[in-house]
Design an enzyme around this catalytic site. Structure first.
Site, short mmCIF file in Angstrom:
data_model
loop_
_atom_site.label_atom_id
_atom_site.label_comp_id
_atom_site.label_asym_id
_atom_site.label_seq_id
_atom_site.Cartn_x
_atom_site.Cartn_y
_atom_site.Cartn_z
N TYR A 241 -1.32 -0.90 10.60
CA TYR A 241 -1.54 -1.21 9.18
C TYR A 241 -0.39 -0.67 8.32
O TYR A 241 0.19 -1.40 7.52
CB TYR A 241 -2.88 -0.61 8.71
CG TYR A 241 -3.16 -0.88 7.26
CD1 TYR A 241 -3.64 -2.11 6.83
CD2 TYR A 241 -2.92 0.10 6.29
CE1 TYR A 241 -3.88 -2.36 5.49
CE2 TYR A 241 -3.17 -0.14 4.95
CZ TYR A 241 -3.65 -1.38 4.55
OH TYR A 241 -3.87 -1.62 3.21
N SER B 269 0.85 -1.20 0.00
CA SER B 269 0.00 0.00 0.00
C SER B 269 0.88 1.24 0.00
O SER B 269 2.02 1.19 0.48
CB SER B 269 -0.87 -0.01 1.26
OG SER B 269 -1.52 1.23 1.42
N1 LIG Z 1 -8.86 -0.98 -0.84
C1 LIG Z 1 -7.87 -0.16 -0.65
O1 LIG Z 1 -8.03 1.08 -0.61
C2 LIG Z 1 -6.46 -0.72 -0.51
C3 LIG Z 1 -5.40 0.19 -0.66
C4 LIG Z 1 -4.09 -0.29 -0.54
C5 LIG Z 1 -3.87 -1.63 -0.29
N2 LIG Z 1 -4.92 -2.47 -0.14
C6 LIG Z 1 -4.62 -3.89 0.15
O2 LIG Z 1 -5.18 -4.68 -0.88
C7 LIG Z 1 -5.43 -6.00 -0.38
C8 LIG Z 1 -6.83 -6.42 -0.77
O3 LIG Z 1 -7.76 -5.54 -0.17
P1 LIG Z 1 -9.15 -5.16 -0.84
O4 LIG Z 1 -9.24 -3.70 -0.86
O5 LIG Z 1 -9.37 -5.94 -2.09
O6 LIG Z 1 -10.13 -5.68 0.33
P2 LIG Z 1 -11.52 -6.47 0.30
O7 LIG Z 1 -12.38 -6.09 -0.85
O8 LIG Z 1 -12.09 -6.30 1.69
O9 LIG Z 1 -11.07 -8.00 0.11
C9 LIG Z 1 -10.26 -8.61 1.09
C10 LIG Z 1 -10.04 -10.07 0.74
O10 LIG Z 1 -9.16 -10.62 1.74
C11 LIG Z 1 -9.78 -11.78 2.33
N3 LIG Z 1 -9.40 -11.84 3.74
C12 LIG Z 1 -9.55 -10.87 4.69
N4 LIG Z 1 -9.12 -11.32 5.88
C13 LIG Z 1 -8.68 -12.59 5.68
C14 LIG Z 1 -8.14 -13.60 6.54
N5 LIG Z 1 -8.00 -13.41 7.87
N6 LIG Z 1 -7.80 -14.78 5.99
C15 LIG Z 1 -7.97 -15.02 4.67
N7 LIG Z 1 -8.48 -14.12 3.82
C16 LIG Z 1 -8.85 -12.92 4.33
C17 LIG Z 1 -11.28 -11.58 2.12
O11 LIG Z 1 -11.96 -12.81 1.98
P3 LIG Z 1 -12.80 -13.57 3.14
O12 LIG Z 1 -13.69 -12.57 3.78
O13 LIG Z 1 -13.50 -14.65 2.38
O14 LIG Z 1 -11.77 -14.14 4.06
C18 LIG Z 1 -11.31 -10.87 0.75
O15 LIG Z 1 -11.27 -11.83 -0.28
C19 LIG Z 1 -5.19 -5.92 1.14
O16 LIG Z 1 -3.93 -6.47 1.45
C20 LIG Z 1 -5.21 -4.43 1.43
O17 LIG Z 1 -4.43 -4.12 2.57
C21 LIG Z 1 -6.21 -2.05 -0.24
#
Ligand SMILES: NC(=O)c1ccc[n+]([C@@H]2O[C@H](COP(=O)([O-])OP(=O)(O)OC[C@H]3O[C@@H](n4cnc5c(N)ncnc54)[C@H](OP(=O)(O)O)[C@@H]3O)[C@@H](O)[C@H]2O)c1
Length: 257
Positions: free
Chosen positions: A148, A138
């Protein structure tokens, strides 16, 4: 067919990675907690692209569950060519307000699981002298942003250091550092994002397209920050005066609550 293991493929960035990789003919191993949702993604991708989709339900905050994914990654009879360490979540509470178990869980998913899955995948990849690991970090990794931000700083730094160790092995690692992306991430954690200006938002597909362009072009930089606007944000965070960077990060955290 090459095989990719994607963590967190049921929503957001991971879902977009799974779709893109299936479209490119990768068989998939899909890892997250929600077994029903994993089955639904697997069925959709198999139906649309004809690829094989294996589901591996696992809570990556749990050490025993992580070991089942490590076992799958190190199975030499069913090699994994691409690992996408993407699963993650955020906390709505500050360190002072939150409970320590939440902080521990965040570190388990964003740091411990990423380290262990990377190690497990590397064994076979190094033997085959081929393979790719994509770690979703990130832009928060460049600024003081609670547990985080510190966890993501580890992901970026770890990937950069590992990339140097991997030079000449045929295996590569890439840290991808997105800014704000429209996914379930903020809603799930209860983080307030309503007031953020439109220019700050990216789509999951933007992140995947930038990553694929980077990998397809054979670029050697181990850190990718999708979009110029976030490259400038990262530059400011890395090179700006620290008191200003700290103040801005703190204001952003207050704004989110
Ligand atoms: N969205 C943003 O603004 C943003 C910005 C920078 C970086 N990121 C990073 O991008 C990555 C993906 O995030 P996203 O935005 O796509 O979030 P999201 O839409 O909430 O999706 C998160 C995914 O991670 C899985 N997950 C969460 N906790 C878990 C656990 N304890 N064990 C196994 N799987 C788990 C969830 O599936 P289940 O619920 O089925 O477990 C879901 O498939 C993350 O690493 C996040 O830190 C996001």
């Amino acid at each position: 067919m090459p095989t990719a293991l994607v963590t967190g493929p049921t929503a957001g960035i991971g879902r977009a990675f799974a779709e893109s990789l299936a479209g490119r003919g990768h068989d998939l191993v899909l890892v997250s907690r929600d077994a029903a949702r994993l089955d639904s993604v697997a069925e959709t991708l198999h139906g649309t692209y004809g690829v094989t989709c294996e589901v591996l339900p696992a809570d990556l905050s749990d050490a025993a569950a992580v070991r089942t994914v490590e076992d799958r990654l190190s199975d030499r009879d069913r090699p994994i060519d691409l690992l996408v360490n993407n699963a993650g979540f955020s906390l709505s509470t500050s360190f002072l307000e939150g409970d320590v178990e939440g902080e521990q869980s965040l570190l388990n998913v964003h740091v411990v699981a990423v380290m262990r899955l990377t190690k497990a995948a590397l064994g076979g990849m190094l033997e085959r002298r081929s393979g790719t690991i994509v770690n979703i970090s990130s832009v928060a990794s460049f600024a003081p942003y609670g547990t985080y931000g510190a966890a993501k700083a580890w992901v970026t730094s770890f990937s950069e250091g590992l990339a140097a160790e991997l030079l000449g092995t045929g295996v590569r690692v890439l840290a991808v550092c997105p800014g704000y992306v429209r996914t379930e991430f903020h809603q799930r954690s209860g983080v307030q994002v309503r007031g953020l200006p439109g220019w700050m938002w990216l789509q999951p597909e933007d992140i995947v397209a930038a990553t694929m362009r980077h990998l397809d072009a054979g670029r050697t930089s181990p850190v990718l920050i999708p979009t110029m606007r976030y490259r400038l944000v990262a530059l400011g965070s890395r090179c700006g005066p620290r008191p200003i960077v700290r103040k801005f990060s703190h204001m952003l955290r207050l704004h989110r609550r």
